[in-house]
Design a protein around this motif. Structure first.
Motif, PDB file in Angstrom:
ATOM      1  N   ASN A 139      35.426  25.077  36.521  1.00 62.26           N
ATOM      2  CA  ASN A 139      35.810  26.475  36.057  1.00 62.26           C
ATOM      3  C   ASN A 139      36.787  26.828  37.397  1.00 62.26           C
ATOM      4  OD1 ASN A 139      33.898  26.722  33.934  1.00 62.26           O
ATOM      5  ND2 ASN A 139      32.244  26.501  35.675  1.00 62.26           N
ATOM      6  N   ALA A 140      37.917  27.620  36.785  1.00 55.08           N
ATOM      7  CA  ALA A 140      38.714  28.152  37.861  1.00 55.08           C
ATOM      8  C   ALA A 140      38.309  29.416  38.353  1.00 55.08           C
ATOM      9  CB  ALA A 140      40.086  28.617  36.943  1.00 55.08           C
ATOM     10  N   GLU A 141      38.266  29.460  39.797  1.00 55.81           N
ATOM     11  CA  GLU A 141      38.038  30.566  40.555  1.00 55.81           C
ATOM     12  C   GLU A 141      38.931  32.001  40.176  1.00 55.81           C
ATOM     13  OE1 GLU A 141      35.776  30.142  44.224  1.00 55.81           O
ATOM     14  OE2 GLU A 141      35.104  29.501  42.125  1.00 55.81           O
ATOM     15  N   SER A 142      38.263  32.876  40.507  1.00 61.68           N
ATOM     16  CA  SER A 142      39.243  34.030  40.256  1.00 61.68           C
ATOM     17  C   SER A 142      40.214  34.054  41.024  1.00 61.68           C
ATOM     18  CB  SER A 142      38.176  35.579  40.054  1.00 61.68           C
ATOM     19  OG  SER A 142      37.628  35.512  41.284  1.00 61.68           O
ATOM     20  N   GLY A 143      41.251  34.993  40.821  1.00 61.07           N
ATOM     21  CA  GLY A 143      42.412  35.279  41.711  1.00 61.07           C
ATOM     22  C   GLY A 143      43.348  34.218  41.987  1.00 61.07           C
ATOM     23  N   TYR A 144      43.379  33.326  41.019  1.00 63.79           N
ATOM     24  CA  TYR A 144      43.992  31.976  40.957  1.00 63.79           C
ATOM     25  C   TYR A 144      44.998  31.975  39.778  1.00 63.79           C
ATOM     26  CZ  TYR A 144      42.146  30.411  45.383  1.00 63.79           C
ATOM     27  OH  TYR A 144      41.455  30.483  46.622  1.00 63.79           O
ATOM     28  N   PRO A 145      46.134  31.614  39.886  1.00 66.25           N
ATOM     29  CA  PRO A 145      47.002  30.870  40.787  1.00 66.25           C
ATOM     30  C   PRO A 145      47.419  31.544  42.079  1.00 66.25           C
ATOM     31  CG  PRO A 145      48.452  31.054  39.141  1.00 66.25           C
ATOM     32  CD  PRO A 145      47.216  31.512  38.369  1.00 66.25           C
ATOM     33  N   LYS A 146      47.594  30.957  43.082  1.00 70.17           N
ATOM     34  CA  LYS A 146      48.498  31.618  44.228  1.00 70.17           C
ATOM     35  C   LYS A 146      49.436  30.795  44.687  1.00 70.17           C
ATOM     36  CE  LYS A 146      44.256  33.829  46.322  1.00 70.17           C
ATOM     37  NZ  LYS A 146      43.291  33.831  47.409  1.00 70.17           N
ATOM     38  N   PRO A 147      50.599  31.737  45.397  1.00 71.11           N
ATOM     39  CA  PRO A 147      51.681  30.930  45.602  1.00 71.11           C
ATOM     40  C   PRO A 147      51.478  29.936  46.815  1.00 71.11           C
ATOM     41  CG  PRO A 147      52.090  33.223  46.419  1.00 71.11           C
ATOM     42  CD  PRO A 147      50.537  33.088  45.515  1.00 71.11           C
ATOM     43  N   LEU A 148      52.259  28.776  47.025  1.00 71.09           N
ATOM     44  CA  LEU A 148      52.136  27.992  48.322  1.00 71.09           C
ATOM     45  C   LEU A 148      52.417  28.632  49.411  1.00 71.09           C
ATOM     46  CD1 LEU A 148      54.307  24.892  46.965  1.00 71.09           C
ATOM     47  CD2 LEU A 148      51.678  25.221  46.677  1.00 71.09           C
ATOM     48  N   TYR A 149      53.252  29.809  49.468  1.00 73.79           N
ATOM     49  CA  TYR A 149      53.201  30.416  50.883  1.00 73.79           C
ATOM     50  C   TYR A 149      52.076  31.406  51.217  1.00 73.79           C
ATOM     51  CZ  TYR A 149      54.716  34.396  47.801  1.00 73.79           C
ATOM     52  OH  TYR A 149      54.483  35.512  46.998  1.00 73.79           O
TER      53      TYR A 149
END
Length: 541
Positions: free
Chosen positions: A399-409
């Protein structure tokens, strides 16, 4: 065509309550001399699955063998048998076949001959639905496998309708999935191995949409061959049809036919079921790839990519491949290539000899991704981190966490970094290292940022090539493995250098003995190994 939209809004629960609460014996006049002793079993079956209405216990309504024969004929017609009204071997054996616990007929149906799919009761007033598995799960199936089977079963319906399904995590769900044994509080007690496998409730309040599986069955995953087992995927897909508002269909090839058949992920939803689900929710807005229609029930054919991705790609050949990413997850080894992965136990035994789609397990990754760049299990909380291009995702299980995806930076990596090559923990200190090109960073998991005095040159990793494909630390032997092309380098964390026998063929080692006779790849052309700095005694701090 007859669509029974019924004013029947009472859940299936009520119908069975009537049967369970009466517990009345079959009137003796039904147990006629022209039928053998099996008529008692048949009559129980006819009452249970709606062929004799529950309100027909009136004294004058059951007078002769004709009444029972008419009910048997209805049952035979529904199952595609010759409607003789006699209890022949085929009819008797039918009553012993494993099946769904939902009735085939309801009171409003009994005088109407159903020819096609049937709509029952209300439908959902929305097209985005959530699901959750509640309580204990089968001991014969890993939780991630179970989630995959459920996901694939729901996909059969969403491919052909406007419906979308998402796991709810720990939040309340529209469709609650539970495994129960025997009496479980809804007056629809299960009967042990065989017989009724599962039942479901039509959309509505309380139990509405929920699915109950018999926990005493030996549930097996798609592709496993076990004559004593019951395939979860096919049963789940059928029960979800009820959860969405469909009743049983007398079309033998239909998914909503009430009797159990084993199907695999290649199963194409028959037109009868498509007509039913689209009558309720409309056709899908997504233009899915077309496949040759089939209703064959066969052994698994693993060369079909996940239907969650509109673009079709061929799965990798197990004994002729490189690796894109590799990680230990819950003590097992997961190896990724393209949109697929292999799974090995802690002793390096392949679960299957073919790769399966990533989206079968991790549902919320992008639909159009080309490959997994890197993946690792966080030492801090055992959550799984996927790197795809310039973004990363965090999963709790599948299950994916909320707030993702996030950028690598967001991790403190350079803003111009388009992707990473590999991510792994290192056995020497248990910290996380990120590799890209000829540089590496160390990640501080407490702050979820790379440390300030990075990046550093990969020269410190003696003998390890740059521009890696993958890397992971295997806790079983305390060593770290680096992959590039068709080969891997074994890094000894104690001596801080690769072993003398590196590189080795990846498939010959990780997929042994399956690939022991495969052609050995030429590993001499794997370049870009940085010159070893043999006089450096420090470690990659």
């Amino acid at each position: 065509m007859m669509i029974l939209l019924g004013l029947l809004t009472v859940p299936i629960l009520l119908l069975f309550n009537i049967y369970k609460s009466h517990q009345l014996p079959l009137p003796q006049s039904l147990k006629i001399d022209s039928l053998d002793s099996r008529s008692g079993d048949i009559s129980d079956f006819l009452f249970k699955f709606g062929y004799i209405p529950k309100d027909d216990f009136r004294v004058g309504s059951i007078r002769s063998s004709d009444y029972l024969k008419d009910a048997i004929k209805r049952m035979q017609r529904f199952a595609g048998l010759p409607a003789t009204g006699e209890i022949d071997a085929a009819t008797f054996n039918l009553t012993k076949r494993p099946r769904c616990g939902v009735p085939d007929y309801f009171p409003s149906d009994i005088r109407n001959r159903v020819k096609r799919y049937v709509l029952k009761g209300p439908k959902w007033d929305k097209t985005t639905l959530t699901w959750r598995i509640n309580g204990s799960t089968p001991s014969t199936m890993r939780r991630t496998v179970l989630d995959s089977e459920i996901h694939q079963a729901l996909l059969l319906w969403s491919r052909h309708s406007k419906l979308k399904f998402y796991p709810s995590g720990s939040n309340p769900a529209d469709i609650l999935i539970t495994f129960f044994s025997r009496d479980h509080g809804d007056n629809l007690a299960f009967d042990g191995i065989g017989g009724v496998l599962a039942h479901a409730f039509f959309p509505g309040p309380d139990f509405g949409g929920d699915v109950h599986f018999d926990a005493d069955e030996t549930w097996i995953e798609t592709g496993k061959k076990d004559p004593s087992g019951t395939g979860l995927f096919g049963v789940a897909a059928h029960e979800f049809g009820h959860s969405l508002g469909l009743s049983h269909s007398p079309i033998v090839e239909s998914l909503m036919f009430p009797y159990y058949r084993d199907i695999d992920f290649d199963f194409e939803l028959p037109q009868d079921d498509i007509n039913g689900i689209q009558a309720l929710y409309g056709p899908s807005d997504t233009k899915w790839p077309t496949h040759k229609p089939t209703t064959k029930f066969t052994t698994p054919r693993p060369n079909r990519p996940t239907t969650y991705i509109p673009k079709i790609t061929e799965p990798p050949t197990t004994c002729d491949t490189s690796f894109d990413a590799i990680s230990t997850i819950r003590s097992e080894i997961f190896i990724f290539k393209g949109r697929y992965f292999w799974r090995l136990d802690e002793n390096k035994n392949l679960e299957r000899d073919y790769a399966i789609p990533v989206n079968n397990f991790w549902f919320n990754l992008p639909k159009d991704f080309e490959k997994i760049d890197a993946v690792y299990e966080r030492p801090l909380d055992s959550k799984i981190v996927f790197f795809l291009g310039a973004s990363y995702w965090v999963f709790d299980g599948n299950n994916a966490e909320s707030g993702y995806p996030k950028p690598l930076y967001d991790l403190g990596l350079p803003r111009n970094l388009k992707s990473v090559d590999a991510v792994t923990t290192w056995g020497y200190n248990g910290l996380v290292y990120i590799f890209a090109g000829n540089q590496y960073w160390r990640l501080d998991e407490r702050t979820n940022r790379v440390e300030l005095d990075y990046p550093r040159s990969m020269k410190i990793w003696k003998g390890v090539p740059t521009n890696l494909d993958a890397a992971f630390h295997w806790q079983k032997n305390g060593r770290t493995y680096f992959f590039k092309g068709r080969g891997f380098w074994l890094f000894d964390d104690r001596t801080m250098s690769v072993t003398p026998d590196s590189p080795q063929s990846s498939v010959h080692y990780w997929f042994d003995p399956l690939c022991k006779n495969a052609p050995y790849p030429d590993l001499n052309d794997i370049s870009s190994t940085e010159p070893s700095i043999r006089d450096v005694n420090s470690s990659p701090s």
